[in-house]
Scaffold this motif. Structure first.
Motif, PDB file in Angstrom:
ATOM      1  N   LEU A 185      -4.451  12.889  -3.381  1.00 48.98           N
ATOM      2  CA  LEU A 185      -3.897  13.636  -1.987  1.00 48.98           C
ATOM      3  C   LEU A 185      -2.433  13.587  -1.767  1.00 48.98           C
ATOM      4  N   MET A 186      -1.973  14.900  -1.699  1.00 54.07           N
ATOM      5  CA  MET A 186      -0.472  14.645  -1.828  1.00 54.07           C
ATOM      6  C   MET A 186       0.354  15.676  -0.615  1.00 54.07           C
ATOM      7  N   ASP A 187       1.262  15.408  -0.297  1.00 46.59           N
ATOM      8  CA  ASP A 187       1.822  16.459   0.526  1.00 46.59           C
ATOM      9  C   ASP A 187       2.538  17.557  -0.486  1.00 46.59           C
ATOM     10  N   LEU A 188       2.917  18.543   0.475  1.00 43.83           N
ATOM     11  CA  LEU A 188       3.419  19.759  -0.437  1.00 43.83           C
ATOM     12  C   LEU A 188       4.631  19.361  -1.482  1.00 43.83           C
ATOM     13  N   PRO A 189       5.577  19.049  -1.086  1.00 47.29           N
ATOM     14  CA  PRO A 189       6.658  18.454  -1.922  1.00 47.29           C
ATOM     15  C   PRO A 189       6.395  17.814  -3.206  1.00 47.29           C
TER      16      PRO A 189
END
Length: 208
Positions: A185-189
């Protein structure tokens, strides 16, 4: 552009590169687990993709797997996020019995369940993250593993998740075959940073 907050879907070459990395990682995890269970262990990755959180929830819920058990570890580096190895809770005792042996009683299995799941998840997640980091030539630092239980919403809860690198995993040991999931699970950047590293990895092998 896709509906996933402006994130373009993976190309076939990018997906192939990630699948290659995943299978290398699962091969290493299987070797580590084989030393523990003293049996042949096979871990394969039938599919891999980058999806939105809502798409992942639909996939897991569609499989009828409302109660889940997962091992969670956070990671940080050039890209950061949360790693999850997830199994349906109904399969957790089967997984533990496959790992520690059929001769173990149900009472003993129940007592050892959290420990066995945690150890298995730690091996698989660390092999996957370490392999990905090595191939992309960037170090990632992992947190201490934590075993969690709950429904899909609780399992996938993350403070900054935008996208999910989602893998189906087939786990086979002692004639048991269990389907699970591995999710980053990661953020867009962070996902953009990962994608840039994947492109560099592909170009280093002279792929188009």
């Amino acid at each position: 552009m896709s509906s996933k907050q402006g994130f373009t879907p993976l190309s076939d070459v990018e997906r192939d590169a990630l699948t290659e990395a995943a299978n290398i990682a699962m091969g290493r995890a299987a070797t580590s687990l084989r030393h523990i269970v003293h049996e042949e262990v096979v871990l394969t990755v039938p599919s891999i993709d980058i999806l939105s959180e809502s798409e992942v929830l639909k996939i897991v819920q569609k499989a009828g797997e409302s109660d889940l058990i997962a091992v969670r570890e956070d990671f940080r580096g050039l890209f950061s996020g949360r790693a999850l190895l997830i199994f349906p809770e109904t399969s957790s005792l089967e997984l533990v019995r496959a790992i520690i042996g059929r001769e173990t009683s149900l009472e003993e299995i129940a007592e050892l369940e959290t420990e066995a799941i945690g150890e298995t998840g730690n091996i698989v997640l660390n092999c996957w993250i370490a392999t990905l980091a090595n191939l992309l030539k960037h170090n990632l630092v992992m947190s201490v593993p934590k075993v969690i239980r709950g429904n899909t919403t609780a399992i996938f809860e993350s403070p900054s998740v935008s996208l999910v690198l989602f893998l189906h995993i087939d786990f086979a040991v002692r004639d048991n075959k269990i389907r699970g999931y591995l999710a980053l699970l990661m953020d867009l950047p962070s996902m953009d940073a990962l994608r840039t590293l994947i492109k560099d990895f592909i170009e280093s092998f002279g792929r188009p």
